[in-house]
Design a protein around this motif. Sequence first.
Motif, PDB file in Angstrom:
ATOM      1  N   VAL A 163      43.003  31.288  24.563  1.00 39.53           N
ATOM      2  CA  VAL A 163      41.817  30.561  24.089  1.00 39.53           C
ATOM      3  C   VAL A 163      40.576  31.425  24.200  1.00 39.53           C
ATOM      4  O   VAL A 163      39.780  31.540  23.252  1.00 39.53           O
ATOM      5  N   PHE A 164      40.372  32.063  25.357  1.00 34.26           N
ATOM      6  CA  PHE A 164      39.212  32.928  25.538  1.00 34.26           C
ATOM      7  C   PHE A 164      39.469  34.359  25.068  1.00 34.26           C
ATOM      8  O   PHE A 164      38.542  35.183  25.087  1.00 34.26           O
ATOM      9  N   GLY A 165      40.701  34.672  24.702  1.00 30.41           N
ATOM     10  CA  GLY A 165      41.026  35.994  24.166  1.00 30.41           C
ATOM     11  C   GLY A 165      40.866  37.128  25.161  1.00 30.41           C
ATOM     12  O   GLY A 165      40.570  38.263  24.779  1.00 30.41           O
ATOM     13  N   MET A 166      41.111  36.876  26.459  1.00 27.59           N
ATOM     14  CA  MET A 166      40.890  37.885  27.487  1.00 27.59           C
ATOM     15  C   MET A 166      42.111  38.759  27.758  1.00 27.59           C
ATOM     16  O   MET A 166      42.013  39.752  28.484  1.00 27.59           O
ATOM     17  N   GLY A 167      43.281  38.410  27.217  1.00 25.29           N
ATOM     18  CA  GLY A 167      44.472  39.240  27.396  1.00 25.29           C
ATOM     19  C   GLY A 167      44.858  39.396  28.852  1.00 25.29           C
ATOM     20  O   GLY A 167      44.868  38.435  29.624  1.00 25.29           O
ATOM     21  N   VAL A 168      45.162  40.643  29.246  1.00 18.66           N
ATOM     22  CA  VAL A 168      45.610  40.885  30.613  1.00 18.66           C
ATOM     23  C   VAL A 168      44.499  40.610  31.624  1.00 18.66           C
ATOM     24  O   VAL A 168      44.777  40.240  32.772  1.00 18.66           O
ATOM     25  N   LYS A 169      43.247  40.782  31.229  1.00 25.81           N
ATOM     26  CA  LYS A 169      42.150  40.447  32.135  1.00 25.81           C
ATOM     27  C   LYS A 169      42.164  38.947  32.452  1.00 25.81           C
ATOM     28  O   LYS A 169      41.894  38.538  33.589  1.00 25.81           O
ATOM     29  N   GLY A 170      42.478  38.151  31.450  1.00 32.22           N
ATOM     30  CA  GLY A 170      42.562  36.708  31.670  1.00 32.22           C
ATOM     31  C   GLY A 170      43.693  36.339  32.604  1.00 32.22           C
ATOM     32  O   GLY A 170      43.552  35.445  33.442  1.00 32.22           O
ATOM     33  N   ALA A 171      44.839  37.056  32.487  1.00 31.78           N
ATOM     34  CA  ALA A 171      45.959  36.799  33.388  1.00 31.78           C
ATOM     35  C   ALA A 171      45.582  37.116  34.827  1.00 31.78           C
ATOM     36  O   ALA A 171      45.921  36.379  35.759  1.00 31.78           O
TER      37      ALA A 171
END
Length: 471
Positions: free
Chosen positions: A214-222
Amino acid sequence: MSLSQKTTNSRQTSQSQTGDGAQTSRRGNDVLGSKPIAPLVASLALPAVVAQACNAMYTIVDRLFLAHIPEIGDQAMTGVGICFPITLAISAFAMLVGMGGAPLASIELGRGNRKNAEQLLGTSVAMLLALGIVIPTLLQVTKTPILNAFGASEATLPYAEDFLGIYLTGSICVMFALGLNTFITAQGRALVAMGSVLIGALSSLALDPLFIFVFGMGVKGAALANVLAQSFSAIWVLAFLTSDRGSIRLRGRYLRFTRQLAPMLLLGFSPFIMQITESVIQVVFNASLERYGGDDYVATMTIMLSLMQLIFIFSQGISQGLQPVIGYNYGAKLYDRVRTAYRGTMIVQVAINCTMTTLFALFAQYLAGLFSSDPTIIGIVEHTLPWFVCGMGVFGVQNIVQCAFVGMGQAKPSLFLAIFRKIILLVPLAFLLPTLGLGTTGVFLAEPISDATSALVAGLLFHHSVKRLLK
């Protein structure tokens, strides 16, 4: 009232007031020394298994979501997999403290020494705080060369750096959540301990897709989802340990390094070695597979180690349920209960491991498809997984033996078994077998050979030692 009656009453009053609530502690934990062993271990182990399953979700769910990012999914999953040895190392230091202090606290509660148990808790918190500041700081400075040495390629390094940079900022919460939750289980409060992990796992499950897609953060979001989830768990654990709901309580006057630190770290060194050498093994695996096979084989190992975590869920959960039972009854000198506990759980552990390895062999292709859509990677997993995990069937023997040794405060034999499997067997075999013309097959063969051999040695050592320990 006669003089003798006054004296007797005086002694009883004095005894009830010694040990900073020792008698209250003994009554509160008497279930560990009186409830029938089978339902007792089950009541502690089942919540611990659920907690371990939730804990494993942090990495497994991360990889499942990352693998489905369009175009870059396999590279992102592999990059996070390369970080896994570092996250394992951080949890190893949490186990060094928690798995060293909590069994000793169980033994002290069995003896009725609540004050000593609370001092162990305070010393553990002080040590975790120190480690949670020093270790992440050093890793932040050196993360790029470390990731390169761990098998990162030009394609996967950026994803590994993004994930690890954020994860390290919140790793002190990881250490508090993992290291102190053992003190809740040590009191026989398995459901409360399960709750802390459940909060973190469900938070991660909700936040992962939100931040990644949803926020498109990829691995940073994980990584951010992981850190926030572990923070929620740490808050839960600290809230319980600072309240009056448990048998022991975290008190400010005990929040310091004491002379109990040395025996605590000595006992915790065995589970620490088990975990830190797991980190070393994964580094060796990734580096060797990158050399002999490339990124596809590193991705294959990431998938298979994720599946192996499902077996360790039961192994570690059963250990956490068994350990306070053994520790309390060993401290109370109820040796028949100790024998009943480790014998029954060993049978259950081996049966579960054998069942799971059989299921992995039968459904290898389907399980691989959950993590990747690449037919090459799926094919490697389908061919390799059945014999990669076959040694785990009997590895339950070593798991229970080490748990029993730690529960009885026997640091040296537990440490030997940890070193024997990983350092004496697995690391040399992972280096040696590929050079004998086996290539990537040699890397994968090192695991089952080490698992089966170490289980045999653990069984023989325990059979010899238990006669002396449980006279």
